[in-house]
Structures are given as C-alpha cells and as structure tokens.
Design an enzyme around this catalytic site. Structure first.
Site, PDB file in Angstrom:
ATOM      1  N   LYS A  56      13.410 -22.578  18.254  1.00 56.27           N
ATOM      2  CA  LYS A  56      12.256 -22.114  17.021  1.00 56.27           C
ATOM      3  C   LYS A  56      12.289 -20.554  17.505  1.00 56.27           C
ATOM      4  O   LYS A  56      12.216 -19.739  16.702  1.00 56.27           O
ATOM      5  CB  LYS A  56      10.901 -22.756  17.463  1.00 56.27           C
ATOM      6  CG  LYS A  56      10.983 -24.318  17.330  1.00 56.27           C
ATOM      7  CD  LYS A  56       9.622 -24.980  17.358  1.00 56.27           C
ATOM      8  CE  LYS A  56       9.327 -24.818  18.943  1.00 56.27           C
ATOM      9  NZ  LYS A  56       9.898 -25.831  19.907  1.00 56.27           N
ATOM     10  N   ARG A  97       0.807 -28.400  16.091  1.00 52.17           N
ATOM     11  CA  ARG A  97       1.845 -29.386  17.217  1.00 52.17           C
ATOM     12  C   ARG A  97       1.213 -30.721  17.319  1.00 52.17           C
ATOM     13  O   ARG A  97       1.499 -31.434  17.883  1.00 52.17           O
ATOM     14  CB  ARG A  97       1.672 -28.831  18.760  1.00 52.17           C
ATOM     15  CG  ARG A  97       3.139 -28.264  19.028  1.00 52.17           C
ATOM     16  CD  ARG A  97       2.703 -27.492  20.260  1.00 52.17           C
ATOM     17  NE  ARG A  97       3.997 -27.610  21.277  1.00 52.17           N
ATOM     18  CZ  ARG A  97       4.626 -26.432  21.354  1.00 52.17           C
ATOM     19  NH1 ARG A  97       4.441 -25.413  20.425  1.00 52.17           N
ATOM     20  NH2 ARG A  97       5.431 -26.326  21.985  1.00 52.17           N
ATOM     21  N   ARG A 124      18.133 -21.465  29.616  1.00 50.27           N
ATOM     22  CA  ARG A 124      17.306 -20.120  28.909  1.00 50.27           C
ATOM     23  C   ARG A 124      16.801 -19.058  29.963  1.00 50.27           C
ATOM     24  O   ARG A 124      16.406 -19.423  31.009  1.00 50.27           O
ATOM     25  CB  ARG A 124      16.147 -20.935  28.227  1.00 50.27           C
ATOM     26  CG  ARG A 124      15.192 -19.985  27.536  1.00 50.27           C
ATOM     27  CD  ARG A 124      14.413 -20.508  26.454  1.00 50.27           C
ATOM     28  NE  ARG A 124      13.540 -21.373  27.015  1.00 50.27           N
ATOM     29  CZ  ARG A 124      12.359 -22.046  26.525  1.00 50.27           C
ATOM     30  NH1 ARG A 124      12.516 -21.678  24.978  1.00 50.27           N
ATOM     31  NH2 ARG A 124      11.670 -22.758  26.866  1.00 50.27           N
ATOM     32  N   ARG A 170      11.477 -19.268  32.433  1.00 47.63           N
ATOM     33  CA  ARG A 170       9.992 -19.839  32.330  1.00 47.63           C
ATOM     34  C   ARG A 170       9.684 -20.839  33.525  1.00 47.63           C
ATOM     35  O   ARG A 170      10.623 -21.603  33.686  1.00 47.63           O
ATOM     36  CB  ARG A 170       9.994 -20.303  31.037  1.00 47.63           C
ATOM     37  CG  ARG A 170       9.203 -19.230  29.948  1.00 47.63           C
ATOM     38  CD  ARG A 170       9.067 -19.700  28.615  1.00 47.63           C
ATOM     39  NE  ARG A 170       8.858 -21.157  28.108  1.00 47.63           N
ATOM     40  CZ  ARG A 170       8.833 -21.616  27.124  1.00 47.63           C
ATOM     41  NH1 ARG A 170       8.995 -20.964  26.023  1.00 47.63           N
ATOM     42  NH2 ARG A 170       8.245 -22.703  26.744  1.00 47.63           N
ATOM     43  N   ARG A 199       7.491 -32.347  28.391  1.00 52.93           N
ATOM     44  CA  ARG A 199       7.183 -31.850  27.258  1.00 52.93           C
ATOM     45  C   ARG A 199       7.907 -32.483  26.236  1.00 52.93           C
ATOM     46  O   ARG A 199       7.539 -32.592  24.891  1.00 52.93           O
ATOM     47  CB  ARG A 199       7.843 -30.327  27.424  1.00 52.93           C
ATOM     48  CG  ARG A 199       6.958 -29.388  27.804  1.00 52.93           C
ATOM     49  CD  ARG A 199       7.730 -28.002  28.352  1.00 52.93           C
ATOM     50  NE  ARG A 199       8.334 -27.422  27.463  1.00 52.93           N
ATOM     51  CZ  ARG A 199       9.234 -26.569  27.481  1.00 52.93           C
ATOM     52  NH1 ARG A 199       9.780 -26.193  29.025  1.00 52.93           N
ATOM     53  NH2 ARG A 199       9.614 -25.572  26.648  1.00 52.93           N
TER      54      ARG A 199
HETATM   55  P1  AP5 Z   1      14.383 -21.083  21.988  1.00 50.81           P
HETATM   56  O1  AP5 Z   1      14.661 -20.590  20.959  1.00 50.81           O
HETATM   57  O2  AP5 Z   1      13.836 -20.505  23.200  1.00 50.81           O
HETATM   58  O3  AP5 Z   1      13.726 -22.549  21.727  1.00 50.81           O
HETATM   59  P2  AP5 Z   1      12.166 -23.039  21.449  1.00 50.81           P
HETATM   60  O4  AP5 Z   1      12.402 -23.964  20.405  1.00 50.81           O
HETATM   61  O5  AP5 Z   1      11.501 -21.631  21.160  1.00 50.81           O
HETATM   62  O6  AP5 Z   1      11.817 -23.809  22.661  1.00 50.81           O
HETATM   63  P3  AP5 Z   1      10.723 -23.459  23.392  1.00 50.81           P
HETATM   64  O7  AP5 Z   1      10.679 -24.109  25.047  1.00 50.81           O
HETATM   65  O8  AP5 Z   1       9.952 -22.114  23.370  1.00 50.81           O
HETATM   66  O9  AP5 Z   1       9.498 -24.534  22.836  1.00 50.81           O
HETATM   67  P4  AP5 Z   1       8.453 -25.367  23.150  1.00 50.81           P
HETATM   68  O10 AP5 Z   1       7.924 -25.737  21.864  1.00 50.81           O
HETATM   69  O11 AP5 Z   1       8.510 -26.216  24.289  1.00 50.81           O
HETATM   70  O12 AP5 Z   1       7.413 -24.048  24.101  1.00 50.81           O
HETATM   71  P5  AP5 Z   1       6.397 -23.122  23.357  1.00 50.81           P
HETATM   72  O13 AP5 Z   1       6.436 -21.808  23.948  1.00 50.81           O
HETATM   73  O14 AP5 Z   1       6.130 -23.072  21.957  1.00 50.81           O
HETATM   74  O15 AP5 Z   1      15.919 -21.821  22.630  1.00 50.81           O
HETATM   75  C1  AP5 Z   1      15.988 -22.585  23.763  1.00 50.81           C
HETATM   76  C2  AP5 Z   1      17.354 -22.292  24.536  1.00 50.81           C
HETATM   77  O16 AP5 Z   1      18.623 -22.727  23.696  1.00 50.81           O
HETATM   78  C3  AP5 Z   1      17.706 -20.643  24.565  1.00 50.81           C
HETATM   79  O17 AP5 Z   1      18.272 -20.404  25.679  1.00 50.81           O
HETATM   80  C4  AP5 Z   1      18.501 -20.316  23.275  1.00 50.81           C
HETATM   81  O18 AP5 Z   1      19.206 -19.197  23.556  1.00 50.81           O
HETATM   82  C5  AP5 Z   1      19.379 -21.723  23.147  1.00 50.81           C
HETATM   83  N1  AP5 Z   1      19.720 -21.940  21.982  1.00 50.81           N
HETATM   84  C6  AP5 Z   1      18.952 -21.706  20.860  1.00 50.81           C
HETATM   85  N2  AP5 Z   1      19.440 -22.229  19.804  1.00 50.81           N
HETATM   86  C7  AP5 Z   1      20.599 -22.600  19.987  1.00 50.81           C
HETATM   87  C8  AP5 Z   1      21.798 -23.136  19.394  1.00 50.81           C
HETATM   88  N3  AP5 Z   1      21.688 -23.281  18.181  1.00 50.81           N
HETATM   89  N4  AP5 Z   1      22.871 -23.704  20.144  1.00 50.81           N
HETATM   90  C9  AP5 Z   1      22.736 -23.351  21.339  1.00 50.81           C
HETATM   91  N5  AP5 Z   1      21.903 -22.880  22.272  1.00 50.81           N
HETATM   92  C10 AP5 Z   1      20.757 -22.535  21.361  1.00 50.81           C
HETATM   93  O19 AP5 Z   1       5.010 -23.689  24.194  1.00 50.81           O
HETATM   94  C11 AP5 Z   1       4.910 -23.900  25.421  1.00 50.81           C
HETATM   95  C12 AP5 Z   1       3.694 -24.552  26.005  1.00 50.81           C
HETATM   96  O20 AP5 Z   1       2.586 -23.728  25.148  1.00 50.81           O
HETATM   97  C13 AP5 Z   1       3.647 -25.977  25.682  1.00 50.81           C
HETATM   98  O21 AP5 Z   1       4.374 -26.782  26.255  1.00 50.81           O
HETATM   99  C14 AP5 Z   1       2.358 -25.909  25.409  1.00 50.81           C
HETATM  100  O22 AP5 Z   1       1.466 -26.292  26.610  1.00 50.81           O
HETATM  101  C15 AP5 Z   1       1.492 -24.749  24.926  1.00 50.81           C
HETATM  102  N6  AP5 Z   1       1.547 -24.617  23.445  1.00 50.81           N
HETATM  103  C16 AP5 Z   1       2.288 -23.872  22.544  1.00 50.81           C
HETATM  104  N7  AP5 Z   1       1.794 -24.097  21.250  1.00 50.81           N
HETATM  105  C17 AP5 Z   1       0.768 -24.863  21.524  1.00 50.81           C
HETATM  106  C18 AP5 Z   1       0.284 -25.639  20.369  1.00 50.81           C
HETATM  107  N8  AP5 Z   1       0.367 -25.520  19.013  1.00 50.81           N
HETATM  108  N9  AP5 Z   1      -0.837 -26.633  20.739  1.00 50.81           N
HETATM  109  C19 AP5 Z   1      -1.172 -26.880  22.163  1.00 50.81           C
HETATM  110  N10 AP5 Z   1      -0.504 -26.136  23.087  1.00 50.81           N
HETATM  111  C20 AP5 Z   1       0.582 -25.351  22.545  1.00 50.81           C
HETATM  112 MG    MG Z   2       9.740 -20.996  21.817  1.00 51.31          MG
END
Ligand code: AP5
Ligand code: MG
Ligand code: ZN
Length: 215
Positions: A13, A88, A127, A160, A171
């Site tokens: 994402k 989410r 990552r 992270r 997660r």
């Molecule tokens: P990356 O692009 O970083 O993936 P991502 O989908 O953004 O993953 P996140 O871990 O950020 O998602 P998340 O939903 O768990 O965390 P968030 O920060 O939103 O890519 C991942 C890796 O793969 C990278 O190394 C990248 O280079 C690689 N990659 C990407 N595409 C690729 C491909 N096509 N091929 C190969 N490699 C690839 O949320 C964190 C925390 O915040 C949550 O756990 C929760 O506690 C809280 N939170 C956030 N939003 C909410 C909400 N709406 N409600 C409640 N709590 C929330």
């Molecule tokens: Mg992200």
C-alpha cells in the site's frame, strides 16, 4: 479523485501510494504514518496509539476516525486524496461514508491490493522505511540506491518495530478478522477494484493506473 487503498500488511500500500499520489497529484494520507509521526513526537495521540501498534492491534475506531476527519478537512484535500490503511473496519468505512455524504462527496474507488499470506513474512522482515518521509524499501525487492539512505530525502532508513515475525502474524490475523469484511462491503457498493499485488512493483502500479484512468 478520492481513493481508498487497502490490503493486508505488506501488500504494498505505502509503496504504491507514493507513486499514485505523484502521478495524480493528490495527498497521501496514511493512518499508520500519522500514528508513527505522533509516536516519534511523543504526543498524547502517539502515546495512546503505541499501546496498540506495538502489539499488532488496531487503534480504537473513535481515535482513528476523529484523526482522519480532521485531516480530510485540510485545504490540500479539496481536490481529492488517497487513503492508505483507512478504513480498516466496517465501522470506520461507515464513518467515512457519512463524512462524505454530509459534504455531498463520494469515493471513486476502493482499491484492494491482494497478496496471499505466504508472501507477507518475507516482505515485512526485509522492509526498511524512512522515518522522515515514509518511503518504503526492501533489502531484496526494492533496495535503496545508496545503502541505508532514503532515495527521496537522504535520511537514514530504519526497521519498523512492528515488523517482527510475531507481530506480523498478529497483524495478519487482525486483517483477516477486522478488515477483510470490507471486500464485501465495497463490492456491494460497486466501488471495489482488485489488483494482484504479487507482481513486480512497477507492474502493480501499471494495473492501478489502468483502473484509475488518465484523470
Ligand atoms: P509496503 O508498501 O510498506 O506495504 P504496506 O501495505 O504499506 O504495509 P504496512 O505494513 O505499512 O501495512 P499495515 O497495514 O500493516 O501498516 P500501517 O502502517 O498501515 O511494502 C511492504 C514491503 O514489501 C516493503 O519492503 C516493500 O518494498 C515490499 N514490496 C512492496 N510491493 C512489492 C512487490 N510488488 N513485490 C515485492 N516486494 C514488494 O499500520 C500500522 C499500524 O497502525 C496497524 O497495525 C494499526 O495498529 C495502526 N493503524 C493504522 N491504520 C489504522 C486504522 N485505520 N485503524 C486502526 N488502526 C490503524
Ligand atoms: Mg504502509
Ligand atoms: Zn525519506
């Protein structure tokens, strides 16, 4: 253009959001990034959010919803935005819908980046992220040009805290339980688009651009 981007942890994402927002000139609103910024600044919101994020749990809906509503009222959101990681839960999705309805606005697309769970662990543990601008890298799939330095802003990249194997598993379970119902939710509203997130990063981006069009 108003777009919701969702999918499991590590789906890509954040990676795709950066390219989409560049291409379509809309702000990238990542709830995860906003929480992490608050954590690094030790704000009351950050202190509250950290209790949940470090354990792989969702931050409570009311906290998250109010934070997003505030953000969406900023001047730069007038012409659209990309929401990364929000909504989410179905409760969050309903709150977003009400917010838009009150303003006589609507979403254009809810874009799901689909990646099966067996891909996730390698992506997460490899990552590296930029704490300053939020750019996401991978030691194997998407390395930085200069070792350990963000390509965009030159800051030192970090790992992270919630990318440990144990937290990633939690997660994923939380995603399946609380976020997956959004697939049906947006399908019912005829807003769902799905891209195969197992392809290479640039191929995923091409598929997304086909869906979003040349706006
Ligand atoms: P990356 O692009 O970083 O993936 P991502 O989908 O953004 O993953 P996140 O871990 O950020 O998602 P998340 O939903 O768990 O965390 P968030 O920060 O939103 O890519 C991942 C890796 O793969 C990278 O190394 C990248 O280079 C690689 N990659 C990407 N595409 C690729 C491909 N096509 N091929 C190969 N490699 C690839 O949320 C964190 C925390 O915040 C949550 O756990 C929760 O506690 C809280 N939170 C956030 N939003 C909410 C909400 N709406 N409600 C409640 N709590 C929330
Ligand atoms: Mg992200
Ligand atoms: Zn950076």
């Amino acid at each position: 253009m108003k777009v919701v981007l969702f999918g499991p942890p590590g789906a890509g994402k954040g990676t795709q959001a950066k390219s989409i927002c560049n291409r379509y000139s809309i702000p990238h609103i990542s709830t995860g990034d906003i929480f992490r910024k608050n954590i690094s600044e030790n704000t009351p919101l950050g202190i509250e959010a950290k209790k949940y994020i470090d354990n792989g749990q969702l931050v409570p809906d009311e906290v998250t919803i109010n934070m997003v509503k505030d953000r969406l009222q900023a001047e730069d959101c007038k012409l659209g935005y990309l929401l990364d990681g929000f909504p989410r839960t179905v409760h969050q999705a309903n709150a977003l819908e009400e917010f838009l309805y009150d303003r006589k606005e609507s979403l254009d697309t809810a874009l799901l980046i689909q990646v099966p769970s067996e891909f996730i662990l390698e992506r997460m543990t490899g990552r590296r992220v930029c704490p300053s601008c939020g750019a996401s890298y991978h030691v194997k799939f998407n390395p930085t040009k200069i070792e350990s330095k963000c390509d965009v802003c030159g800051s030192d990249i970090i790992q992270r805290k919630d990318d440990s194997e144990e937290t990633v598993k939690e997660r994923l379970a939380v995603y399946e339980r609380q976020t997956q119902p959004l697939i049906e939710y947006y399908k019912d509203k005829d807003l769902l688009s799905v891209v195969d997130g197992t392809k290479a990063i640039n191929e995923v981006f091409e598929s997304i651009c086909k869906i979003l069009g040349s706006e």
